[in-house]
Design an enzyme around this catalytic site. Structure first.
Site, PDB file in Angstrom:
ATOM      1  N   ASN A  44     -58.522  18.279 115.264  1.00 46.72           N
ATOM      2  CA  ASN A  44     -59.259  18.135 113.395  1.00 46.72           C
ATOM      3  C   ASN A  44     -59.091  16.597 113.554  1.00 46.72           C
ATOM      4  OD1 ASN A  44     -60.214  18.605 110.986  1.00 46.72           O
ATOM      5  ND2 ASN A  44     -60.047  20.856 110.468  1.00 46.72           N
TER       6      ASN A  44
ATOM      7  N   GLU B 228     -64.363  19.562 112.000  1.00 43.65           N
ATOM      8  CA  GLU B 228     -64.476  19.052 110.706  1.00 43.65           C
ATOM      9  C   GLU B 228     -65.384  17.909 110.915  1.00 43.65           C
ATOM     10  OE1 GLU B 228     -62.843  19.469 106.768  1.00 43.65           O
ATOM     11  OE2 GLU B 228     -60.565  19.765 107.856  1.00 43.65           O
TER      12      GLU B 228
ATOM     13  N   ASP C 242     -59.465  24.527 115.432  1.00 40.38           N
ATOM     14  CA  ASP C 242     -58.421  24.866 113.896  1.00 40.38           C
ATOM     15  C   ASP C 242     -58.842  27.131 113.535  1.00 40.38           C
ATOM     16  OD1 ASP C 242     -57.610  25.045 111.441  1.00 40.38           O
ATOM     17  OD2 ASP C 242     -58.430  23.548 110.611  1.00 40.38           O
TER      18      ASP C 242
ATOM     19  N   ASN D  29     -56.884  28.220 111.374  1.00 41.65           N
ATOM     20  CA  ASN D  29     -56.700  27.739 110.311  1.00 41.65           C
ATOM     21  C   ASN D  29     -55.346  29.206 110.212  1.00 41.65           C
ATOM     22  OD1 ASN D  29     -57.287  25.762 108.083  1.00 41.65           O
ATOM     23  ND2 ASN D  29     -59.257  26.633 108.171  1.00 41.65           N
TER      24      ASN D  29
ATOM     25  N   ASP E 193     -53.802  25.170 115.050  1.00 39.51           N
ATOM     26  CA  ASP E 193     -54.404  24.476 115.651  1.00 39.51           C
ATOM     27  C   ASP E 193     -54.402  25.083 116.815  1.00 39.51           C
ATOM     28  OD1 ASP E 193     -56.418  22.442 114.417  1.00 39.51           O
ATOM     29  OD2 ASP E 193     -54.498  22.110 113.836  1.00 39.51           O
TER      30      ASP E 193
ATOM     31  N   ASP F 283     -55.013  15.177 108.632  1.00 38.70           N
ATOM     32  CA  ASP F 283     -54.402  16.021 108.619  1.00 38.70           C
ATOM     33  C   ASP F 283     -53.706  16.744 109.474  1.00 38.70           C
ATOM     34  OD1 ASP F 283     -57.018  17.348 108.522  1.00 38.70           O
ATOM     35  OD2 ASP F 283     -55.828  17.793 106.514  1.00 38.70           O
ATOM     36  N   HIS F 284     -54.637  16.705 110.605  1.00 38.53           N
ATOM     37  CA  HIS F 284     -54.317  17.369 111.768  1.00 38.53           C
ATOM     38  C   HIS F 284     -53.930  16.440 113.039  1.00 38.53           C
ATOM     39  CE1 HIS F 284     -56.127  21.742 110.355  1.00 38.53           C
ATOM     40  NE2 HIS F 284     -56.396  20.624 109.253  1.00 38.53           N
TER      41      HIS F 284
END
Length: 256
Positions: A8, A35, A146, A148, A217, A246-247
DNA sequence: ATGGTGGCGCGGCCA
Protein backbone atom coordinates in the site's frame (compact mmCIF):
# COMPACT_ATOMS: atom_id res chain seq x y z
CA UNK A 1 6.41 -17.27 -10.30
CA UNK A 2 9.31 -16.92 -7.86
CA UNK A 3 8.41 -13.83 -5.85
CA UNK A 4 5.18 -11.90 -5.32
CA UNK A 5 4.64 -8.81 -3.20
CA UNK A 6 2.04 -6.32 -1.99
CA UNK A 7 2.48 -2.69 -0.97
CA UNK A 8 0.00 0.00 0.00
CA UNK A 9 1.90 3.04 -1.31
CA UNK A 10 -0.51 5.78 -0.16
CA UNK A 11 -0.21 7.78 -3.39
CA UNK A 12 1.78 6.35 -6.27
CA UNK A 13 2.49 9.89 -7.47
CA UNK A 14 4.49 10.57 -4.32
CA UNK A 15 5.94 7.07 -3.95
CA UNK A 16 6.84 6.24 -7.57
CA UNK A 17 10.60 6.76 -7.04
CA UNK A 18 10.50 4.45 -4.01
CA UNK A 19 8.54 1.84 -5.97
CA UNK A 20 11.02 1.91 -8.87
CA UNK A 21 13.95 1.61 -6.46
CA UNK A 22 12.26 -1.27 -4.69
CA UNK A 23 11.50 -3.10 -7.94
CA UNK A 24 15.16 -2.82 -8.92
CA UNK A 25 16.29 -4.11 -5.52
CA UNK A 26 13.83 -7.00 -5.13
CA UNK A 27 12.87 -7.86 -8.70
CA UNK A 28 9.51 -9.43 -7.78
CA UNK A 29 7.58 -11.24 -10.51
CA UNK A 30 4.40 -9.53 -9.35
CA UNK A 31 3.86 -6.41 -7.23
CA UNK A 32 0.32 -5.53 -6.17
CA UNK A 33 -0.17 -1.87 -5.21
CA UNK A 34 -2.98 -0.25 -3.27
CA UNK A 35 -4.01 3.36 -2.66
CA UNK A 36 -2.48 4.60 -5.88
CA UNK A 37 -4.85 7.61 -5.65
CA UNK A 38 -4.52 8.27 -9.38
CA UNK A 39 -7.02 8.50 -12.18
CA UNK A 40 -6.14 6.07 -14.96
CA UNK A 41 -5.22 8.97 -17.26
CA UNK A 42 -2.51 10.02 -14.80
CA UNK A 43 -1.08 6.54 -14.14
CA UNK A 44 2.72 6.43 -14.68
CA UNK A 45 2.59 3.39 -16.97
CA UNK A 46 5.57 4.54 -19.04
CA UNK A 47 7.97 4.69 -16.11
CA UNK A 48 6.87 1.26 -14.92
CA UNK A 49 7.17 -0.32 -18.35
CA UNK A 50 10.60 1.26 -18.71
CA UNK A 51 11.55 -0.57 -15.51
CA UNK A 52 10.71 -3.87 -17.17
CA UNK A 53 7.18 -4.47 -15.89
CA UNK A 54 3.80 -4.94 -17.49
CA UNK A 55 1.08 -3.05 -15.64
CA UNK A 56 -2.68 -2.98 -15.32
CA UNK A 57 -4.53 -0.58 -13.05
CA UNK A 58 -7.94 0.52 -11.83
CA UNK A 59 -7.89 4.01 -10.41
CA UNK A 60 -10.07 6.90 -9.38
CA UNK A 61 -9.50 10.47 -8.35
CA UNK A 62 -8.10 11.14 -4.85
CA UNK A 63 -9.01 7.84 -3.18
CA UNK A 64 -8.36 4.10 -3.42
CA UNK A 65 -6.90 2.72 -6.65
CA UNK A 66 -5.08 -0.59 -7.30
CA UNK A 67 -2.41 -1.71 -9.77
CA UNK A 68 -0.70 -4.96 -10.73
CA UNK A 69 2.89 -4.89 -11.97
CA UNK A 70 4.21 -8.10 -13.50
CA UNK A 71 7.15 -9.43 -15.46
CA UNK A 72 4.77 -11.41 -17.67
CA UNK A 73 1.53 -10.07 -19.14
CA UNK A 74 -1.66 -9.94 -17.09
CA UNK A 75 -4.70 -11.59 -18.69
CA UNK A 76 -8.38 -11.98 -17.84
CA UNK A 77 -8.47 -8.74 -15.85
CA UNK A 78 -11.37 -8.04 -13.48
CA UNK A 79 -11.96 -4.88 -11.44
CA UNK A 80 -15.18 -5.59 -9.55
CA UNK A 81 -16.62 -7.85 -6.89
CA UNK A 82 -19.66 -9.66 -8.31
CA UNK A 83 -22.86 -8.26 -6.85
CA UNK A 84 -21.35 -4.98 -5.71
CA UNK A 85 -21.91 -2.00 -7.95
CA UNK A 86 -19.20 0.23 -6.51
CA UNK A 87 -17.34 3.21 -7.94
CA UNK A 88 -14.54 2.66 -5.43
CA UNK A 89 -11.57 1.03 -7.15
CA UNK A 90 -10.46 -1.65 -4.69
CA UNK A 91 -10.20 -4.85 -6.73
CA UNK A 92 -7.87 -5.94 -9.49
CA UNK A 93 -7.70 -9.56 -10.55
CA UNK A 94 -5.58 -11.01 -13.34
CA UNK A 95 -3.85 -14.20 -14.46
CA UNK A 96 -0.06 -13.97 -14.68
CA UNK A 97 2.07 -16.91 -15.84
CA UNK A 98 -0.74 -19.31 -14.98
CA UNK A 99 -1.26 -17.93 -11.47
CA UNK A 100 -4.50 -16.16 -10.64
CA UNK A 101 -3.68 -12.97 -8.71
CA UNK A 102 -6.27 -10.90 -6.84
CA UNK A 103 -5.10 -7.50 -5.55
CA UNK A 104 -7.37 -6.07 -2.83
CA UNK A 105 -7.73 -2.81 -1.00
CA UNK A 106 -10.27 -3.81 1.63
CA UNK A 107 -12.29 -0.88 3.04
CA UNK A 108 -10.85 0.61 6.23
CA UNK A 109 -14.21 0.80 7.99
CA UNK A 110 -13.36 3.96 9.94
CA UNK A 111 -15.06 2.98 13.21
CA UNK A 112 -17.04 0.00 14.49
CA UNK A 113 -20.74 0.70 14.01
CA UNK A 114 -20.28 3.39 11.35
CA UNK A 115 -21.75 3.30 7.85
CA UNK A 116 -18.26 2.62 6.52
CA UNK A 117 -17.96 -0.35 8.87
CA UNK A 118 -21.18 -1.84 7.52
CA UNK A 119 -19.86 -1.30 4.00
CA UNK A 120 -16.63 -3.09 4.98
CA UNK A 121 -18.44 -6.15 6.35
CA UNK A 122 -20.72 -6.32 3.31
CA UNK A 123 -17.68 -5.98 1.06
CA UNK A 124 -15.94 -8.83 2.89
CA UNK A 125 -19.01 -11.06 2.56
CA UNK A 126 -19.13 -10.46 -1.19
CA UNK A 127 -15.39 -11.11 -1.37
CA UNK A 128 -15.83 -14.48 0.32
CA UNK A 129 -18.48 -15.49 -2.20
CA UNK A 130 -16.31 -14.35 -5.10
CA UNK A 131 -13.31 -16.28 -3.79
CA UNK A 132 -15.31 -19.50 -3.75
CA UNK A 133 -15.76 -19.29 -7.51
CA UNK A 134 -12.21 -18.08 -8.09
CA UNK A 135 -10.81 -20.97 -6.04
CA UNK A 136 -12.82 -23.48 -8.02
CA UNK A 137 -11.58 -22.04 -11.30
CA UNK A 138 -7.92 -21.44 -10.36
CA UNK A 139 -5.97 -23.98 -8.28
CA UNK A 140 -3.03 -21.58 -8.15
CA UNK A 141 -4.58 -18.51 -6.58
CA UNK A 142 -3.05 -15.72 -4.51
CA UNK A 143 -5.14 -13.06 -2.79
CA UNK A 144 -3.04 -10.20 -1.49
CA UNK A 145 -3.25 -6.61 -0.46
CA UNK A 146 -4.26 -4.28 2.32
CA UNK A 147 -6.95 -6.25 4.18
CA UNK A 148 -7.33 -3.63 6.92
CA UNK A 149 -7.68 -6.51 9.41
CA UNK A 150 -5.21 -7.59 12.07
CA UNK A 151 -6.11 -11.29 12.27
CA UNK A 152 -4.90 -12.06 15.79
CA UNK A 153 -3.70 -10.34 18.96
CA UNK A 154 -0.10 -11.15 18.03
CA UNK A 155 -0.60 -8.95 14.96
CA UNK A 156 -1.23 -5.89 17.17
CA UNK A 157 1.32 -3.90 19.17
CA UNK A 158 -1.14 -3.32 22.04
CA UNK A 159 -3.95 -5.90 21.81
CA UNK A 160 -5.79 -4.63 24.87
CA UNK A 161 -5.95 -1.05 23.61
CA UNK A 162 -7.15 -2.24 20.20
CA UNK A 163 -9.57 -4.92 21.40
CA UNK A 164 -12.89 -4.53 19.59
CA UNK A 165 -11.65 -1.46 17.70
CA UNK A 166 -11.62 -1.00 13.94
CA UNK A 167 -9.16 -3.34 12.19
CA UNK A 168 -9.42 -5.73 15.17
CA UNK A 169 -13.12 -6.23 15.85
CA UNK A 170 -14.68 -9.66 16.13
CA UNK A 171 -16.68 -9.50 12.90
CA UNK A 172 -13.66 -8.34 10.91
CA UNK A 173 -11.50 -11.11 12.36
CA UNK A 174 -14.27 -13.63 11.73
CA UNK A 175 -14.33 -12.59 8.07
CA UNK A 176 -10.59 -13.12 7.80
CA UNK A 177 -10.83 -16.43 9.63
CA UNK A 178 -13.52 -17.46 7.17
CA UNK A 179 -11.01 -17.13 4.33
CA UNK A 180 -8.59 -19.41 6.18
CA UNK A 181 -11.40 -21.85 6.92
CA UNK A 182 -12.16 -21.89 3.18
CA UNK A 183 -8.64 -23.20 2.61
CA UNK A 184 -6.46 -20.14 2.11
CA UNK A 185 -3.14 -20.02 3.98
CA UNK A 186 -1.67 -16.86 5.48
CA UNK A 187 1.78 -16.96 3.84
CA UNK A 188 3.36 -15.03 6.71
CA UNK A 189 2.23 -17.66 9.22
CA UNK A 190 3.59 -20.57 7.21
CA UNK A 191 6.98 -19.67 8.70
CA UNK A 192 8.48 -18.81 12.05
CA UNK A 193 8.49 -15.02 12.38
CA UNK A 194 9.96 -12.50 14.78
CA UNK A 195 7.43 -11.29 17.36
CA UNK A 196 5.96 -7.83 16.93
CA UNK A 197 6.33 -7.84 13.16
CA UNK A 198 3.85 -5.41 11.60
CA UNK A 199 3.06 -3.98 8.17
CA UNK A 200 1.42 -0.64 9.03
CA UNK A 201 2.27 2.09 11.51
CA UNK A 202 0.22 5.25 11.99
CA UNK A 203 1.99 8.41 10.85
CA UNK A 204 0.86 10.02 14.08
CA UNK A 205 2.65 9.86 17.37
CA UNK A 206 5.89 8.33 16.13
CA UNK A 207 4.15 5.04 15.44
CA UNK A 208 6.97 3.50 13.45
CA UNK A 209 9.76 4.71 15.73
CA UNK A 210 7.99 3.06 18.65
CA UNK A 211 6.89 0.04 16.57
CA UNK A 212 3.28 0.82 17.37
CA UNK A 213 2.02 -1.14 14.39
CA UNK A 214 -0.47 -3.68 13.11
CA UNK A 215 -0.11 -6.50 10.59
CA UNK A 216 -2.95 -5.72 8.19
CA UNK A 217 -1.32 -6.41 4.80
CA UNK A 218 -1.50 -10.06 3.82
CA UNK A 219 -0.70 -12.67 1.19
CA UNK A 220 -3.21 -15.53 1.16
CA UNK A 221 -2.37 -18.63 -0.85
CA UNK A 222 -4.40 -21.50 -2.23
CA UNK A 223 -3.14 -24.91 -1.01
CA UNK A 224 -1.32 -25.59 -4.29
CA UNK A 225 0.63 -22.34 -3.98
CA UNK A 226 1.19 -22.73 -0.25
CA UNK A 227 2.89 -26.04 -0.95
CA UNK A 228 5.46 -24.22 -3.08
CA UNK A 229 5.92 -21.22 -0.77
CA UNK A 230 9.44 -21.01 0.71
CA UNK A 231 9.36 -17.74 2.64
CA UNK A 232 7.37 -14.67 3.58
CA UNK A 233 8.64 -11.45 5.13
CA UNK A 234 7.81 -7.82 5.65
CA UNK A 235 10.40 -5.34 4.35
CA UNK A 236 10.54 -2.36 6.72
CA UNK A 237 13.26 -0.70 4.63
CA UNK A 238 10.91 1.57 2.67
CA UNK A 239 9.14 2.60 5.88
CA UNK A 240 12.43 4.09 7.12
CA UNK A 241 12.90 6.35 4.09
CA UNK A 242 12.12 10.05 3.91
CA UNK A 243 8.44 10.62 3.10
CA UNK A 244 7.43 6.96 3.42
CA UNK A 245 4.11 5.23 2.92
CA UNK A 246 2.56 4.28 6.24
CA UNK A 247 2.67 0.63 5.02
CA UNK A 248 5.64 -1.66 4.35
CA UNK A 249 5.80 -4.18 1.49
CA UNK A 250 5.08 -7.87 2.17
CA UNK A 251 6.81 -10.49 0.00
CA UNK A 252 6.40 -14.21 -0.51
CA UNK A 253 8.86 -16.42 -2.40
CA UNK A 254 8.24 -19.75 -4.12
CA UNK A 255 9.83 -22.74 -5.71
CA UNK A 256 9.00 -22.76 -9.38
C1' DA B 1 -4.81 17.51 24.95
C1' DT B 2 -11.33 14.17 21.86
C1' DG B 3 -5.25 15.40 19.90
C1' DG B 4 -1.52 13.46 16.56
C1' DT B 5 0.52 13.09 10.62
C1' DG B 6 0.12 12.61 5.72
C1' DG B 7 -2.26 12.90 0.88
C1' DC B 8 -5.25 15.38 -1.94
C1' DG B 9 -6.16 19.82 -3.16
C1' DC B 10 -7.43 24.21 -1.31
C1' DG B 11 -12.00 23.02 2.69
C1' DG B 12 -12.64 18.91 4.44
C1' DC B 13 -12.43 14.04 3.88
C1' DC B 14 -10.06 9.83 4.48
C1' DA B 15 -6.81 6.85 6.63
Amino acid sequence: MRKIATWNVNSLKVRLPQVLDWLAAESPDVLALQETKLQDADFPAGAIRAAGYEVVFAGQKTYNGVALLSREPADAVVTELPGLADPQRRVLGATVAGVRVLDLYVPNGQAVGSDKYAYKLDWLAKLAAFLETERAAHPELVVLGDFNIAPEDRDVHDPEAWRGQILCSGPERAAFRGLLDAGFRDAFRLFEQPPKTFSWWDYRGGGFRRNHGLRIDHILLSPALAARCRGCRIDTGPRRLERPSDHAPVLASFDT
